[in-house]
Design a protein around this motif. Structure first.
Motif: not given
Ligand SMILES: O=C(O)CCC(=O)C(=O)O
Length: 253
Positions: A80-81, A99-109, A211-217, A241-242
């Motif tokens: 994330i950095t 700036q980070l808001h939050h992260t959320k990993m999803f696995v759709k089985p 399906r495997t993803t990481l969502l970064v807000q 960053r910054g």
């Protein structure tokens, strides 16, 4: 880095799929990290939205997830950095600071990975300057059949829309059917960026692979949240960053 044409496309459509932002080998490593983490958590709580049943004609589906993944594995803190990601987020927001808001990993089985009804992210965590964006890292391929993310191009220009609240915030199914959206099919290593005003959702994973993803807000640090919804995410306010020019005391966030 993205070029001016890509940024113009983002401004016009409200989303941008950056191909191969990380390598396929890296994506495979993060896929393994994600599945190992899900295994260690051994949770039976399922975050599938109550409203998702409307899309599956009542059939039960499943979703596995973990919020704040960087608190469970240093590999995610590095990701994330990573400037390959943060440079694009900065260019999209037009600020050097991310700036980070939050992260959320999803696995759709496989075979029954839950869909997401069409929605904007805005009602979950509104901000005064609307800088908030999402970046979805794909750790494996996400064709339509795997329930890839789908968007409505240009929908961000409508600003905040009225959402229904039952079974999580979602837009009325009759006005915003999933079928009318554009599938953003992605390969492992691709990252999909979109604004928190961009209407999006996703279909069911009907394939025999997860399906495997990481969502970064992320957001501009000078963009203030309205209210304190979603403020409990671990690490919120971390600079990716910054700098944070507001230099608010950490306890004031
Ligand atoms: O990962 C997906 O399929 C969509 C996730 C999403 O829209 C969300 O978490 O707001």
């Amino acid at each position: 880095m993205v070029d001016e044409a890509a940024l113009a496309s983002y401004r016009d459509n409200g989303y941008l799929l950056v191909k191969g932002l990380i390598g396929k080998d890296e994506a495979a490593t993060y896929r393994q990290e994600s599945h190992d983490l899900i295994g260690r958590l051994n949770r039976d709580w399922d975050p599938t939205w109550g409203s998702a049943k409307e899309l599956t004609m009542g059939a039960a589906t499943e979703l596995k997830h973990c919020h704040d993944v960087q608190f469970y594995s240093a590999a995610f803190a590095r990701l994330i950095t990573d400037p390959r990601f943060t440079d694009v987020a900065a260019a999209i927001m037009g600020t050097p600071n991310v700036q980070l808001h939050h992260t959320k990993m999803f696995v759709k089985p496989p075979e029954k990975g839950s869909p997401f009804p069409m929605h904007q992210d805005h009602p979950f965590f509104p901000h005064t300057k609307d800088s908030v964006g999402a970046a979805i890292f794909h750790f494996d391929d996400a064709p339509v059949e795997k329930g890839c993310v789908r968007v409505v191009p240009g929908s961000h220009k409508n600003g905040a829309l009225q959402h229904e609240t039952e079974g999580s915030y979602h837009l009325p199914f009759s006005e915003w059917p999933l079928e009318n959206s554009v599938p953003c099919e992605a390969e492992a290593g691709d990252v999909l960026f979109f604004s928190y005003h961009t209407v999006h959702g996703s279909g069911t994973n009907t394939t025999d692979e997860a399906r495997t993803t990481l969502l970064v807000q992320y957001r501009d640090p000078e963009d203030e949240p309205i209210g304190d919804s979603h403020s409990q995410s671990l690490g919120q306010g971390m600079m990716l960053r910054g700098i944070d020019p507001s230099s608010r005391a950490l306890g004031d966030r």
